[in-house]
Design a protein around this motif. Structure first.
Motif, PDB file in Angstrom:
ATOM      1  N   ALA A 181       0.815  -1.207   0.000  1.00 12.29           N
ATOM      2  CA  ALA A 181       0.000   0.000   0.000  1.00 12.29           C
ATOM      3  C   ALA A 181       0.853   1.263   0.000  1.00 12.29           C
ATOM      4  N   GLN A 182       2.051   1.211   0.543  1.00 11.06           N
ATOM      5  CA  GLN A 182       2.902   2.384   0.646  1.00 11.06           C
ATOM      6  C   GLN A 182       3.896   2.503  -0.513  1.00 11.06           C
ATOM      7  N   ASP A 183       3.809   1.652  -1.487  1.00 14.05           N
ATOM      8  CA  ASP A 183       4.751   1.644  -2.588  1.00 14.05           C
ATOM      9  C   ASP A 183       4.566   2.873  -3.471  1.00 14.05           C
ATOM     10  N   PRO A 184       5.659   3.573  -3.810  1.00 23.59           N
ATOM     11  CA  PRO A 184       5.521   4.777  -4.636  1.00 23.59           C
ATOM     12  C   PRO A 184       5.042   4.481  -6.052  1.00 23.59           C
ATOM     13  N   GLN A 192       2.827   2.193  -6.880  1.00 20.92           N
ATOM     14  CA  GLN A 192       1.371   2.066  -6.730  1.00 20.92           C
ATOM     15  C   GLN A 192       0.736   3.443  -6.528  1.00 20.92           C
ATOM     16  N   GLU A 193       1.363   4.256  -5.713  1.00 20.43           N
ATOM     17  CA  GLU A 193       0.840   5.608  -5.478  1.00 20.43           C
ATOM     18  C   GLU A 193       0.793   6.395  -6.776  1.00 20.43           C
ATOM     19  N   ALA A 194       1.854   6.307  -7.566  1.00 20.08           N
ATOM     20  CA  ALA A 194       1.897   7.022  -8.844  1.00 20.08           C
ATOM     21  C   ALA A 194       0.820   6.519  -9.797  1.00 20.08           C
ATOM     22  N   SER A 203      -2.066   5.272  -8.960  1.00 23.46           N
ATOM     23  CA  SER A 203      -3.340   5.812  -8.490  1.00 23.46           C
ATOM     24  C   SER A 203      -3.487   7.282  -8.872  1.00 23.46           C
ATOM     25  N   LEU A 204      -2.418   8.024  -8.700  1.00 22.13           N
ATOM     26  CA  LEU A 204      -2.448   9.437  -9.069  1.00 22.13           C
ATOM     27  C   LEU A 204      -2.692   9.607 -10.563  1.00 22.13           C
ATOM     28  N   ARG A 241       1.798  15.129 -10.390  1.00 22.02           N
ATOM     29  CA  ARG A 241       2.075  14.593  -9.052  1.00 22.02           C
ATOM     30  C   ARG A 241       2.592  13.159  -9.140  1.00 22.02           C
ATOM     31  N   ALA A 242       2.065  12.372 -10.056  1.00 23.08           N
ATOM     32  CA  ALA A 242       2.552  11.003 -10.257  1.00 23.08           C
ATOM     33  C   ALA A 242       4.022  11.026 -10.669  1.00 23.08           C
ATOM     34  N   VAL A 266       6.192  11.848  -7.637  1.00 19.45           N
ATOM     35  CA  VAL A 266       6.319  10.701  -6.725  1.00 19.45           C
ATOM     36  C   VAL A 266       7.354   9.720  -7.260  1.00 19.45           C
TER      37      VAL A 266
END
Length: 94
Positions: free
Chosen positions: A22-25, A27-29, A31-32, A40-41, A44
């Motif tokens: 869940a904290q993986d950058p 994955q975050e990118a 989602s963004l 923003r992606a 990150v």
């Protein structure tokens, strides 16, 4: 549903392999990017690569992301990835 180049080649293989948390950058990118927050992606992914330049998955995700948007820094990112792969002895990414 059509996936972006980044999602198709970087994220989906990792998700299928269970390599993301869940904290993986990456994955975050992803989602963004799905939310339309492209800048923003990119930020990150860039920060993640700078934080861990030995992490070839992060470097590859960043380079492919830039490339998928024809960003002028894509070539430099691929060059940095190649150099990191050589240092790590990863012939597949050289």
């Amino acid at each position: 549903m059509r996936l972006s180049v980044f999602a198709r080649y970087c994220v989906l293989p990792l998700v299928r392999g269970g390599a993301l948390t869940a904290q993986d950058p990456i994955q975050e990118a992803r989602s963004l990017e799905a939310e339309g927050r492209i800048n923003r992606a990119r930020e990150v992914l860039e920060a993640a690569w700078k934080e861990s330049p030995q992490d070839l998955l992060r470097g590859e995700a960043y380079a492919r992301f830039l490339d998928s948007y024809n960003h002028p820094d894509a070539r430099g990112a691929y060059s940095s990835l190649r150099d990191a792969a050589r240092k790590a002895g990863d012939a597949e990414r050289e």
